[in-house]
Design an enzyme around this catalytic site. Structure first.
Site, short mmCIF file in Angstrom:
data_model
loop_
_atom_site.label_atom_id
_atom_site.label_comp_id
_atom_site.label_asym_id
_atom_site.label_seq_id
_atom_site.Cartn_x
_atom_site.Cartn_y
_atom_site.Cartn_z
N LYS A 19 14.36 -0.76 -10.13
CA LYS A 19 14.06 -0.16 -8.82
C LYS A 19 13.27 -1.12 -7.93
O LYS A 19 13.58 -1.28 -6.76
CB LYS A 19 13.21 1.12 -8.99
CG LYS A 19 13.91 2.25 -9.71
CD LYS A 19 13.08 3.53 -9.66
CE LYS A 19 11.72 3.39 -10.30
NZ LYS A 19 11.73 3.33 -11.77
N ARG A 71 9.90 12.45 -8.47
CA ARG A 71 10.05 12.28 -9.91
C ARG A 71 9.98 13.60 -10.66
O ARG A 71 10.12 13.63 -11.87
CB ARG A 71 8.89 11.44 -10.41
CG ARG A 71 9.26 10.02 -10.79
CD ARG A 71 7.93 9.32 -10.96
NE ARG A 71 7.96 8.24 -11.86
CZ ARG A 71 7.98 6.96 -11.49
NH1 ARG A 71 8.08 6.63 -10.23
NH2 ARG A 71 7.92 6.02 -12.39
N ARG A 82 8.38 -8.10 -18.33
CA ARG A 82 8.12 -8.11 -16.89
C ARG A 82 6.77 -8.72 -16.53
O ARG A 82 5.75 -8.45 -17.14
CB ARG A 82 8.18 -6.68 -16.36
CG ARG A 82 7.73 -6.57 -14.91
CD ARG A 82 8.25 -5.35 -14.25
NE ARG A 82 7.69 -4.12 -14.77
CZ ARG A 82 8.08 -2.92 -14.36
NH1 ARG A 82 9.05 -2.80 -13.46
NH2 ARG A 82 7.52 -1.85 -14.86
N ARG A 131 1.67 -5.65 -15.79
CA ARG A 131 1.14 -4.33 -15.48
C ARG A 131 0.46 -3.71 -16.69
O ARG A 131 0.95 -3.84 -17.80
CB ARG A 131 2.26 -3.42 -15.00
CG ARG A 131 2.53 -3.52 -13.53
CD ARG A 131 3.80 -2.85 -13.12
NE ARG A 131 3.97 -1.52 -13.67
CZ ARG A 131 4.94 -0.68 -13.30
NH1 ARG A 131 5.80 -1.06 -12.38
NH2 ARG A 131 5.04 0.49 -13.84
N ARG A 139 6.32 6.91 -20.65
CA ARG A 139 7.03 6.87 -19.36
C ARG A 139 8.49 7.30 -19.52
O ARG A 139 9.03 8.01 -18.69
CB ARG A 139 6.95 5.46 -18.75
CG ARG A 139 5.57 5.19 -18.15
CD ARG A 139 5.25 3.72 -18.11
NE ARG A 139 6.05 2.97 -17.17
CZ ARG A 139 6.21 1.64 -17.23
NH1 ARG A 139 5.63 0.95 -18.18
NH2 ARG A 139 6.95 1.03 -16.33
P1 ADP Z 1 8.14 2.73 -13.42
O1 ADP Z 1 9.25 3.47 -12.82
O2 ADP Z 1 8.51 1.35 -13.83
O3 ADP Z 1 7.44 3.48 -14.52
P2 ADP Z 1 6.42 2.88 -11.00
O4 ADP Z 1 5.80 1.66 -10.50
O5 ADP Z 1 7.42 3.56 -10.15
O6 ADP Z 1 7.01 2.45 -12.39
O7 ADP Z 1 5.28 3.97 -11.37
C1 ADP Z 1 4.19 3.62 -12.17
C2 ADP Z 1 3.34 4.84 -12.46
O8 ADP Z 1 2.82 5.40 -11.23
C3 ADP Z 1 4.05 6.02 -13.12
O9 ADP Z 1 4.13 5.87 -14.52
C4 ADP Z 1 3.15 7.19 -12.70
O10 ADP Z 1 1.97 7.25 -13.45
C5 ADP Z 1 2.77 6.82 -11.28
N1 ADP Z 1 3.74 7.38 -10.32
C6 ADP Z 1 4.56 6.67 -9.51
N2 ADP Z 1 5.32 7.48 -8.76
C7 ADP Z 1 4.97 8.75 -9.11
C8 ADP Z 1 5.40 10.05 -8.71
N3 ADP Z 1 6.36 10.22 -7.78
N4 ADP Z 1 4.81 11.12 -9.28
C9 ADP Z 1 3.86 10.98 -10.19
N5 ADP Z 1 3.41 9.80 -10.63
C10 ADP Z 1 3.96 8.70 -10.09
#
Ligand code: ADP
Ligand code: ZN
Length: 215
Positions: free
Chosen positions: A13, A89, A128, A161, A172
């Site tokens: 993404k 999400r 990553r 990260r 996750r």
């Molecule tokens: P990835 O999809 O690789 O896990 P992201 O960078 O999109 O990584 O998100 C990292 C973290 O940020 C998630 O694991 C969550 O804790 C939080 N997060 C991001 N977007 C949301 C969302 N829409 N709702 C709740 N938590 C979120």
């Protein structure tokens, strides 16, 4: 053109968002990036989000929805729309977003889902690294920087990260299956989803993705 980009952790993404936003000149909102920036900056929002993100849990919907609402009010109208990356999400987030945008030109038009088989995700996540300064994303296996630990673009140090370890990743992926797959199913029923096979390399996927979005 208003787009959601969805996919499991490690599905690409972030990498493709930066290409899509440039190609189509879109406002880009990444909820993950916003949380990370707030955690790094020690803000109130960052303190609320930290415990969840580091464990790989989702931040509660209310916090996330309020944050997105605020970003929506700040979008530049000089761009061609938005690319929302990492949101919604959960089904509650999807419904909240519909409420926020109903009847406005901020309603979502299309949803891209990046499909990657489960075992490939782990390799991508654990390999990553990203640039602390410009955000460019690398992978020590498939897209290493020219000089180890250093960004090709700006020369800054690369970092990993906090949630890119095997334990958080497991959480996750569970969160994704439990909360986010139902969101995709919800939009699929509405006929809004474009699925992209995102298993191959970046340069093979990009033309397919670009073509899908140009239609
Ligand atoms: P990835 O999809 O690789 O896990 P992201 O960078 O999109 O990584 O998100 C990292 C973290 O940020 C998630 O694991 C969550 O804790 C939080 N997060 C991001 N977007 C949301 C969302 N829409 N709702 C709740 N938590 C979120
Ligand atoms: Zn850089």
């Amino acid at each position: 053109m208003n787009i959601f980009i969805m996919g499991a952790p490690g599905s690409g993404k972030g990498t493709f968002s930066s290409r899509i936003k440039e190609e189509f000149d879109l406002n880009h909102i990444s909820t993950g990036d916003i949380f990370r920036a707030n955690i790094a900056g020690g803000t109130e929002l960052g303190m609320q989000a930290k415990a969840y993100t580091e464990k790989g849990l989702l931040v509660p919907d209310e916090i996330t929805n309020n944050m997105v609402k605020e970003y929506l009010s700040q979008l530049s109208d000089k761009k061609n729309g938005y690319l929302l990356d990492g949101y919604p999400r959960t089904l509650d987030q999807a419904k909240a977003f519909e409420k926020m945008t109903e009847g406005t030109d901020l309603m979502v038009d299309e949803i891209v889902v990046m499909d990657v088989p489960f075992d490939e995700l782990t390799r991508r996540i654990t390999g990553r690294r990203s640039c602390k300064n410009c955000g460019e994303i690398y992978n020590i296996y498939s897209k290493p920087p020219v000089k180890e630990g250093i960004c090709n673009k700006c020369g800054s140090e690369l970092s990993q990260r906090k949630d890119d370890n095997e334990e958080s990743l497991k959480t996750r992926l569970e969160e994704y299956a439990k909360n986010t797959e139902p969101v995709i199913a919800y939009y699929e029923e509405k006929g809004m989803v474009k699925r992209i096979d995102a298993t191959a390399g970046i340069e093979e996927i990009w033309p397919v993705l670009k073509e899908a979005l140009s239609k």
